[in-house]
Write an enzyme that holds these catalytic residues in place. Structure first.
Site, short mmCIF file in Angstrom:
data_model
loop_
_atom_site.label_atom_id
_atom_site.label_comp_id
_atom_site.label_asym_id
_atom_site.label_seq_id
_atom_site.Cartn_x
_atom_site.Cartn_y
_atom_site.Cartn_z
N LEU A 39 0.84 -1.20 0.00
CA LEU A 39 0.00 0.00 0.00
C LEU A 39 0.88 1.25 0.00
O LEU A 39 0.45 2.33 0.39
CB LEU A 39 -0.96 -0.01 1.19
CG LEU A 39 -1.91 -1.23 1.24
CD1 LEU A 39 -2.75 -1.21 2.51
CD2 LEU A 39 -2.82 -1.29 0.01
N ASP A 69 2.29 5.48 -7.84
CA ASP A 69 2.17 5.57 -6.38
C ASP A 69 2.43 7.00 -5.91
O ASP A 69 1.68 7.56 -5.11
CB ASP A 69 3.18 4.63 -5.70
CG ASP A 69 3.03 3.20 -6.16
OD1 ASP A 69 2.02 2.89 -6.82
OD2 ASP A 69 3.93 2.39 -5.88
N GLU A 97 13.28 7.56 -5.92
CA GLU A 97 13.14 6.10 -5.78
C GLU A 97 13.93 5.38 -6.89
O GLU A 97 14.63 4.40 -6.64
CB GLU A 97 11.65 5.73 -5.85
CG GLU A 97 11.40 4.26 -5.82
CD GLU A 97 10.67 3.76 -4.59
OE1 GLU A 97 10.03 4.57 -3.90
OE2 GLU A 97 10.74 2.55 -4.33
N TYR A 113 9.71 -7.65 -10.99
CA TYR A 113 9.17 -6.37 -11.48
C TYR A 113 10.04 -5.88 -12.64
O TYR A 113 9.55 -5.52 -13.70
CB TYR A 113 9.17 -5.36 -10.34
CG TYR A 113 8.49 -4.04 -10.65
CD1 TYR A 113 7.12 -3.88 -10.44
CD2 TYR A 113 9.21 -2.95 -11.14
CE1 TYR A 113 6.49 -2.68 -10.72
CE2 TYR A 113 8.58 -1.74 -11.42
CZ TYR A 113 7.22 -1.61 -11.19
OH TYR A 113 6.61 -0.41 -11.47
C1 GLA Z 1 4.30 -0.85 -7.87
C2 GLA Z 1 5.01 0.31 -8.55
C3 GLA Z 1 4.04 1.12 -9.41
C4 GLA Z 1 3.25 0.21 -10.35
C5 GLA Z 1 2.66 -0.97 -9.59
C6 GLA Z 1 1.99 -1.97 -10.50
O1 GLA Z 1 3.38 -0.37 -6.94
O2 GLA Z 1 5.60 1.15 -7.59
O3 GLA Z 1 4.75 2.12 -10.12
O4 GLA Z 1 4.04 -0.22 -11.41
O5 GLA Z 1 3.64 -1.66 -8.84
O6 GLA Z 1 0.89 -1.43 -11.12
#
Ligand code: GLA
Length: 387
Positions: free
Chosen positions: A127, A174, A162, A224
């Site tokens: 979150l 985010d 980041e 990722y």
């Molecule tokens: C993480 C990343 C976001 C996005 C989501 C997937 O939260 O920080 O930038 O890529 O994953 O939607």
């Protein structure tokens, strides 16, 4: 909470004069997953849970940081004129990261400060506790060092922090959601142009229930990055025939005609997710605007299936939660949210069915996975601010 924080601030940093107080929310994404680094549309909102911060400027160049979430780390100290990423400084690297990113653009701040924070976003839940902290520090720098930028630029600088200082290759979603959040609204954000609009969340007697898998997340970062490069690879194949900058520029019917250019089965799957998820997000917003919660819920379900089968970022915990959730009374839709491989799901649940939802999903998940999930019923809050 603030009362307790003030006490601890005085305990750690001496007197209680001139303390400034701030708050920065967490976020949850309703739909539009893994497309913010593919120029697609996302639909997140800020939450009422988040990170509280207390700040006081110093006359010298020292920054002293203390987190009530990581008390065993004690006070972490660095100098604003001479700091680098240091693993042992743990969470305080995020503070440095934001000071660094602002410094790249606007020069270094002139004074150090004392900073105490406490967050009530569950750690590792997906979150966005780290983006919440980044925007907390951004907001402080803007307000307390008179840096004249808006919150969109603050989001962009926090993302830079980041990406380049912490070394996590996230998209903008985010940071944007947390910087720009608005009470009772979600944000439809075009991550290519940063055009956005607020969409009221009027769910009537339906609530958004967040369920945390409580799975320890390990692989998520490397996976990722792997997904990012698979998407880039797919894009490069398509570029041989179409001059596009990102996968979200093409419609699903255009994609169906172009996908034979992609000479890799896995990359076809990833790109298929991206193109259709982008369309689903726009459809979901339209459905919500028409108050068609049934359709909105169905689109959430489709999003999950696509993340499970095509993008492959779910895993047994998230899939189990969604599968069980969808069998419960009063549930209109359910999907994983955030990066995946653990973290949380969101489910749309009729208010009167929430107690039985929590009981049944909790029990059945524990039976299969071996430990319990946690539940949060969320309220949509506003962005990072001074209190
Ligand atoms: C993480 C990343 C976001 C996005 C989501 C997937 O939260 O920080 O930038 O890529 O994953 O939607």
């Amino acid at each position: 909470m603030l009362e307790k924080m003030r006490k601890v601030f005085i305990e750690k940093f001496g007197n209680g004069d001139s303390i400034q107080e701030f708050f920065s929310p967490g976020r949850v994404n309703l739909i539009g997953e893994h497309i913010d680094y593919n120029g697609g549309c996302v639909f997140p909102c800020a939450l009422t849970i988040g990170t509280y911060g207390m700040f006081r400027k110093r006359q010298d160049k020292k920054v002293l940081c203390y987190s009530m979430n990581f008390e065993n780390k004690g006070i972490i100290e660095f100098d604003i004129e001479n700091f680098t990423y240091d693993k042992k400084d743990d969470w305080a690297n995020y503070v440095k990261a934001v000071i660094w990113a602002f410094g790249e653009k606007y020069g270094l701040i002139e004074n150090g400060f004392e900073f105490l924070c406490f967050g009530n976003i569950p750690n590792g839940s997906g979150l966005s506790s780290s983006a919440s902290l980044e925007l907390l520090v951004s907001r402080i720098l803007i307000d307390e060092f008179n840096i004249n930028i808006d919150m969109i630029e603050a989001a962009v600088l926090s993302q830079l922090a980041e990406n380049k200082f912490i070394g996590v290759n996230c998209g903008i979603m985010d940071q944007f959601a947390i910087a720009m959040g608005k009470e009772k609204n979600a944000i439809l954000l075009n991550t290519d142009t940063l055009d956005y609009k607020y969409v009221p969340i009027n769910l009537g007697n339906v609530k958004i229930v967040i369920t945390n898998t409580n799975k320890e997340r390990k692989l998520s970062e490397s996976k990722y990055n792997e997904r990012r490069s698979e998407c880039e690879k797919a894009l490069n194949y398509i570029k041989k025939e179409r001059n596009i900058n990102n996968l979200s520029e093409i419609t699903s019917s255009e994609f169906e005609n172009l996908k034979n250019l992609i000479e890799d089965e896995t990359c076809i799957k990833r790109a298929t997710h991206v193109v259709y998820e982008n369309e689903r997000t726009k459809k979901a917003v339209e459905a919500l605007e028409k108050n068609n919660l049934k359709e909105f819920g169905e689109l959430l379900n489709q999003s999950h299936s696509s993340l499970r089968d095509l993008y492959e970022v779910t895993g047994i915990e998230l899939d189990t939660l969604v599968e069980i959730s969808l069998k419960q009374k009063g549930v209109l839709g359910s999907r994983m949210t955030g990066a995946g491989f653990g973290g949380c799901t969101i489910s749309l649940v009729e208010e009167k069915c929430i107690p039985s939802f929590i009981e049944n999903v909790g029990k059945k998940y524990k039976n299969k996975i071996g430990y319990e999930p946690s539940f949060y019923i969320v309220e949509v809050g506003s962005g990072s601010r001074k209190l």
